[in-house]
Motif scaffolding. Structure first.
Motif, mmCIF file in Angstrom:
data_model
loop_
_atom_site.group_PDB
_atom_site.id
_atom_site.type_symbol
_atom_site.label_atom_id
_atom_site.label_comp_id
_atom_site.label_asym_id
_atom_site.label_seq_id
_atom_site.Cartn_x
_atom_site.Cartn_y
_atom_site.Cartn_z
ATOM 1 N N ASN A 121 3.955 -8.540 -1.879
ATOM 2 C CA ASN A 121 2.619 -9.018 -1.473
ATOM 3 C C ASN A 121 1.856 -7.995 -0.638
ATOM 4 O O ASN A 121 0.627 -7.953 -0.675
ATOM 5 N N VAL A 122 2.583 -7.168 0.122
ATOM 6 C CA VAL A 122 1.913 -6.168 0.953
ATOM 7 C C VAL A 122 1.668 -4.877 0.185
ATOM 8 O O VAL A 122 0.834 -4.060 0.584
ATOM 9 N N CYS A 123 2.359 -4.690 -0.915
ATOM 10 C CA CYS A 123 2.283 -3.434 -1.680
ATOM 11 C C CYS A 123 0.883 -3.207 -2.239
ATOM 12 O O CYS A 123 0.361 -4.030 -2.995
ATOM 13 N N GLN A 124 0.284 -2.073 -1.889
ATOM 14 C CA GLN A 124 -1.076 -1.795 -2.367
ATOM 15 C C GLN A 124 -1.091 -1.359 -3.834
ATOM 16 O O GLN A 124 -2.150 -1.357 -4.463
ATOM 17 N N VAL A 125 0.069 -1.025 -4.395
ATOM 18 C CA VAL A 125 0.131 -0.737 -5.828
ATOM 19 C C VAL A 125 0.010 -2.035 -6.619
ATOM 20 O O VAL A 125 -0.676 -2.102 -7.643
ATOM 21 N N ASN A 126 0.659 -3.080 -6.125
ATOM 22 C CA ASN A 126 0.666 -4.373 -6.820
ATOM 23 C C ASN A 126 -0.633 -5.152 -6.648
ATOM 24 O O ASN A 126 -0.928 -6.036 -7.455
ATOM 25 N N ASN A 127 -1.360 -4.865 -5.594
ATOM 26 C CA ASN A 127 -2.516 -5.689 -5.249
ATOM 27 C C ASN A 127 -3.777 -4.844 -5.101
ATOM 28 O O ASN A 127 -3.722 -3.693 -4.671
ATOM 29 N N ASN A 128 -4.892 -5.428 -5.425
ATOM 30 C CA ASN A 128 -6.166 -4.748 -5.271
ATOM 31 C C ASN A 128 -6.684 -4.889 -3.846
ATOM 32 O O ASN A 128 -6.495 -5.913 -3.190
ATOM 33 N N VAL A 129 -7.317 -3.830 -3.377
ATOM 34 C CA VAL A 129 -7.978 -3.832 -2.079
ATOM 35 C C VAL A 129 -9.466 -3.638 -2.338
ATOM 36 O O VAL A 129 -9.859 -2.926 -3.258
ATOM 37 N N ASP A 130 -10.300 -4.291 -1.526
ATOM 38 C CA ASP A 130 -11.738 -4.191 -1.722
ATOM 39 C C ASP A 130 -12.217 -2.736 -1.659
ATOM 40 O O ASP A 130 -11.803 -1.964 -0.777
ATOM 41 N N VAL A 131 -13.068 -2.360 -2.595
ATOM 42 C CA VAL A 131 -13.668 -1.028 -2.592
ATOM 43 C C VAL A 131 -15.185 -1.172 -2.642
ATOM 44 O O VAL A 131 -15.704 -2.207 -3.066
ATOM 45 N N SER A 132 -15.892 -0.140 -2.176
ATOM 46 C CA SER A 132 -17.358 -0.179 -2.141
ATOM 47 C C SER A 132 -17.926 1.172 -2.529
ATOM 48 O O SER A 132 -17.327 2.213 -2.245
ATOM 49 N N LYS A 133 -19.094 1.142 -3.146
ATOM 50 C CA LYS A 133 -19.790 2.383 -3.452
ATOM 51 C C LYS A 133 -20.409 2.944 -2.169
ATOM 52 O O LYS A 133 -20.765 2.188 -1.265
#
Length: 382
Positions: A51-63
């Motif tokens: 659940n903490v893995c950033q490979v498995n989960n998307n993190v918010d991104v912005s232009k």
């Protein structure tokens, strides 16, 4: 082998190690790739690691909302930085205003992360790192500091920024400020250790390592260049030609214009401010209002930059690095125990011969230095 994320795609952010209450995670470095391996005998199937893995989960991104090129107004900060000193200038103003920096530095033979709230000690975080760094041990402390009301500025690679944000959660994000460094990719630290060892240096006994620098490159004090002026060592050459990154880097989901942090920093390649190029110019992309505040406080000199040109000069803002043609052969030879230089020669003999000629030519030239940026390893003895 049971892994936290897809096999061979671990970025080495180490967040899974800290979130696991049973110490059931082990990071295996094979030079070619990292894997976060789960000890099934200890695992209680809580899935905290996944659940903490950033490979498995998307993190918010912005232009980006603004894009600039510029440099630190403080001449000394700019001179000591790899590029224009943007990260160092922002970090200094942040700490001056009561915040705490968390970033990467060289300590006891490793590139690790540490915390600092003293502006007189920020220089140890400066400089490019052409190797995979280790954020192990920072996540819980960042969260604890945020919970106590402290402001934290985290500077790291995009995958590391994403990992910090996943670990902290949105509840404490208000006081978390983030800067990601526009990243080509990064090789296993085992490669750097082996390369230096083959040159006669024990990485544990080195005071510091400089991968690129701006200065007059005459030998000063205890600083030792591994190659003469104007000659690039093979470790640096392999890095810059995408020869030796770990597998995950070639599929990096953060290599895009949409960014994971408040500010993204890189080099302003091909800048139209030619008179400033040799001194170093940073490319600065800002995605958030918090990032705008950081830039305003830093008092950097900021100039207009064409975003389309900036993206064209930084492929990592469009797509991940592509592996060099002989990358797999090179890594396989290293895994078999071949020396670094020999492995490279077996893949690219012409390059090695040309570098030998460069070395001879450099020795024949009369002294002097080179004004500009040097892409070659220098070490500082303790």
């Amino acid at each position: 082998m049971v892994t936290v994320c897809e096999k061979d795609q671990c970025a080495g952010c180490m967040a899974c190690l800290e979130v696991c209450s049973k110490n059931a995670i082990n990071i295996k470095d094979s030079i070619k790739s990292y894997n976060a391996i789960i000890d099934e005998k200890r695992c209680i199937n809580c899935n905290a690691c996944r659940n903490v893995c950033q490979v498995n989960n998307n993190v918010d991104v912005s232009k980006p909302i603004i894009w600039k090129q510029g440099w630190a107004s403080d001449v000394n900060i700019r001179k000591k930085s790899s590029s224009g000193g943007a990260a160092a200038a922002i970090a200094r103003s942040f700490v001056e205003n009561g915040g705490i920096l968390c970033s990467c530095c060289f300590s006891q033979g490793e590139f690790v992360f540490d915390f600092e709230d003293d502006i007189n000690k920020l220089a140890r975080f400066s400089g490019s790192k052409y190797v995979k760094s280790n954020p192990k041990g920072i996540y819980k402390k960042i969260k604890q500091l945020l919970q106590s009301g402290k402001k934290i500025l985290f500077i790291g690679l995009p995958c590391q920024v994403a990992a910090v944000k996943r670990f902290v959660g949105k509840r404490y994000e208000e006081k978390l400020y983030t800067i990601d460094l526009i990243c080509h990719g990064s090789p296993s630290p085992m490669l750097l250790e082996r390369f230096l060892n083959e040159k006669g240096y024990n990485i544990k006994q080195i005071g510091n390592i400089e991968f690129r620098s701006k200065t007059n490159f005459a030998l000063k004090g205890k600083r030792i260049r591994l190659e003469p002026v104007g000659v690039q060592d093979l470790y640096t050459y392999a890095f810059l030609t995408c020869m030796d990154y770990t597998d995950n880097c070639y599929r990096c989901k953060y290599a895009r214009l949409e960014r994971v942090s408040d500010i993204s920093i890189g080099d302003s390649w091909g800048s139209d401010i030619k008179e400033e190029e040799k001194k170093g110019i940073s490319l600065v992309l800002c995605q958030t209002e918090k990032g705008m505040d950081l830039l305003e406080q830093s008092k950097m000199t900021l100039e207009a930059v064409d975003l389309e040109s900036a993206v064209a000069s930084n492929h990592q803002l469009k797509h991940p690095s592509k592996p060099a043609v002989k990358r797999d052969k090179f890594i396989t030879l290293l895994q078999k125990g071949k020396r670094f230089d020999l492995s490279f020669f077996m893949c690219h003999p012409k390059v090695v011969v040309l570098k030998q000629l460069d070395r001879i030519n450099s020795h024949l030239k009369n002294g002097g230095g080179y004004e500009g940026i040097s892409y070659s390893i220098s070490i500082v003895e303790k």
